[in-house]
Design a protein around this motif. Structure first.
Motif, PDB file in Angstrom:
ATOM      1  N   THR A 111       5.599   4.954   1.173  1.00  0.00           N
ATOM      2  CA  THR A 111       5.140   5.705  -0.001  1.00  0.00           C
ATOM      3  C   THR A 111       4.711   4.692  -1.072  1.00  0.00           C
ATOM      4  N   PRO A 112       3.857   5.132  -2.015  1.00  0.00           N
ATOM      5  CA  PRO A 112       3.488   4.226  -3.117  1.00  0.00           C
ATOM      6  C   PRO A 112       4.720   3.699  -3.872  1.00  0.00           C
ATOM      7  N   ALA A 113       5.743   4.561  -4.038  1.00  0.00           N
ATOM      8  CA  ALA A 113       6.950   4.094  -4.750  1.00  0.00           C
ATOM      9  C   ALA A 113       7.671   3.021  -3.950  1.00  0.00           C
ATOM     10  N   GLU A 114       7.698   3.183  -2.628  1.00  0.00           N
ATOM     11  CA  GLU A 114       8.320   2.139  -1.788  1.00  0.00           C
ATOM     12  C   GLU A 114       7.563   0.822  -1.932  1.00  0.00           C
ATOM     13  N   ILE A 115       6.236   0.924  -1.971  1.00  0.00           N
ATOM     14  CA  ILE A 115       5.442  -0.318  -2.083  1.00  0.00           C
ATOM     15  C   ILE A 115       5.701  -0.997  -3.443  1.00  0.00           C
ATOM     16  N   ASN A 173      -5.120  -3.709   5.609  1.00  0.00           N
ATOM     17  CA  ASN A 173      -5.324  -2.643   4.588  1.00  0.00           C
ATOM     18  C   ASN A 173      -4.511  -3.036   3.371  1.00  0.00           C
ATOM     19  N   MET A 174      -4.880  -2.514   2.233  1.00  0.00           N
ATOM     20  CA  MET A 174      -3.997  -2.657   1.083  1.00  0.00           C
ATOM     21  C   MET A 174      -2.920  -1.585   1.221  1.00  0.00           C
ATOM     22  N   ALA A 175      -1.686  -1.946   0.874  1.00  0.00           N
ATOM     23  CA  ALA A 175      -0.547  -1.047   1.109  1.00  0.00           C
ATOM     24  C   ALA A 175      -0.682   0.229   0.280  1.00  0.00           C
ATOM     25  N   ALA A 176       0.150   1.213   0.613  1.00  0.00           N
ATOM     26  CA  ALA A 176       0.042   2.559   0.038  1.00  0.00           C
ATOM     27  C   ALA A 176       0.033   2.543  -1.484  1.00  0.00           C
ATOM     28  N   GLY A 177      -0.853   3.340  -2.055  1.00  0.00           N
ATOM     29  CA  GLY A 177      -0.880   3.530  -3.501  1.00  0.00           C
ATOM     30  C   GLY A 177      -1.711   2.506  -4.257  1.00  0.00           C
ATOM     31  N   ILE A 178      -2.161   1.430  -3.578  1.00  0.00           N
ATOM     32  CA  ILE A 178      -2.951   0.412  -4.303  1.00  0.00           C
ATOM     33  C   ILE A 178      -4.381   0.919  -4.479  1.00  0.00           C
ATOM     34  N   LEU A 179      -4.933   1.452  -3.407  1.00  0.00           N
ATOM     35  CA  LEU A 179      -6.262   2.055  -3.506  1.00  0.00           C
ATOM     36  C   LEU A 179      -6.092   3.566  -3.378  1.00  0.00           C
TER      37      LEU A 179
END
Ligand code: HPA
Length: 277
Positions: free
Chosen positions: A199-203, A240-246
């Protein structure tokens, strides 16, 4: 009743392989998803399918082949594992020790691991190759959980230099000597067991904890190799860029396309490092 480590299972698998293949590999390379093309750099290839090796694990993931490829790489006797195993496939951490222990019984002293990973460090770009300086695994058990296999190493073992400083330096020197020179990154691989992406929060948490790249593999293998006294070098290919970056969903297709696009440069680097070892 605590089960004994599966030493006989490792030994039978190694004996089967030794009967089939004359190559005595010094170095092993484990290929990440969609990086199977790198096995084609092996000269004088002799392949053994995982399904033919008694007691071996089986790849369930279509982007991983499922064979050991023996031959010469960078002028050294080598074996490439084309297809690896993950916790998300249903294997236990203890079972995940098996492949590297079989490689150890075959005489492998150096392990090069590769993976496709998400970029957590905001200065990274898709296509970058990161030399793994260390890892973080704050989840799950260890492949060394359960009774210790004394044949390989001691119960409590040091992992403060799991990713060999000598080989990391050699990787940078080799990359600089390629034509054209290859720019490498260096950083910490953060292990998440998956199979869901993070998840973006995990990242954001992973970044705060010091992770530079994130992925679902590699650490079970490097811990097993470290326990068995092998020297380890690891490369993460940022797919890939990790979740939530893009502002876009992550997909296996995106990972596969990016991995295949950079497999050749990673292959040349690995071949060069082995030649310079
Ligand atoms: N997360 C976890 N594993 C991965 C990723 C990711 O973003 N990309 C490739 N493997």
């Amino acid at each position: 009743m605590i089960a004994k480590p599966d030493f006989d299972r490792y030994r039978l698998a190694a004996e089967y392989i030794r009967e089939k293949v004359a190559v005595e590999p010094e170095v092993a390379v484990i290929l990440g998803s969609s990086l199977g093309g790198i096995a084609e750099l092996v000269a004088g290839r002799v392949s053994v399918s995982y399904r033919d090796i008694p007691g071996f694990l089986l790849s369930t993931n279509p982007s991983h082949a499922g064979k050991l490829v023996f031959g010469t790489l960078g002028n050294r006797p080598a074996v490439v594992m084309s297809g690896r195993f993950h916790f998300y496939e249903g294997y236990s951490y203890t079972e995940l020790a098996l492949p590297v222990r079989v490689l150890s019984l075959l005489g492998v002293k150096t392990l090069i691991v590769t993976n496709a990973a998400g970029g957590v460090n905001l200065s990274f770009q898709v296509g970058d190759i990161m030399v793994i300086s260390d890892h973080i695994k704050l989840t799950g058990a260890s492949p060394m959980s359960g009774p210790n296999a004394e044949e390989f190493g001691s119960r409590f073992f040091d992992v403060s230099k799991l990713y060999s400083p000598r080989l990391r330096k050699l990787a940078f020197e080799t990359a600089a000597s390629l034509t054209p020179p290859l720019q490498l990154r260096e950083g910490v691989y953060y292990y998440c067991p998956g199979p869901q992406f993070e998840t973006p929060a995990e990242i954001r948490a992973i970044r705060a904890l010091g992770g530079d790249a994130v992925g679902m593999s590699t650490v079970t293998e490097t811990l097993t190799a470290g326990h068995a006294g092998m020297e380890v070098l690891g490369f993460s290919l940022i797919t890939n860029m990790a979740a939530g970056i893009l502002d876009q969903p992550l997909s296996d297709e995106e990972v596969g396309v990016a991995a295949r696009a950079s497999a050749d440069k990673l292959g040349s680097l690995i071949e060069g490092v082995i030649a310079n070892m």
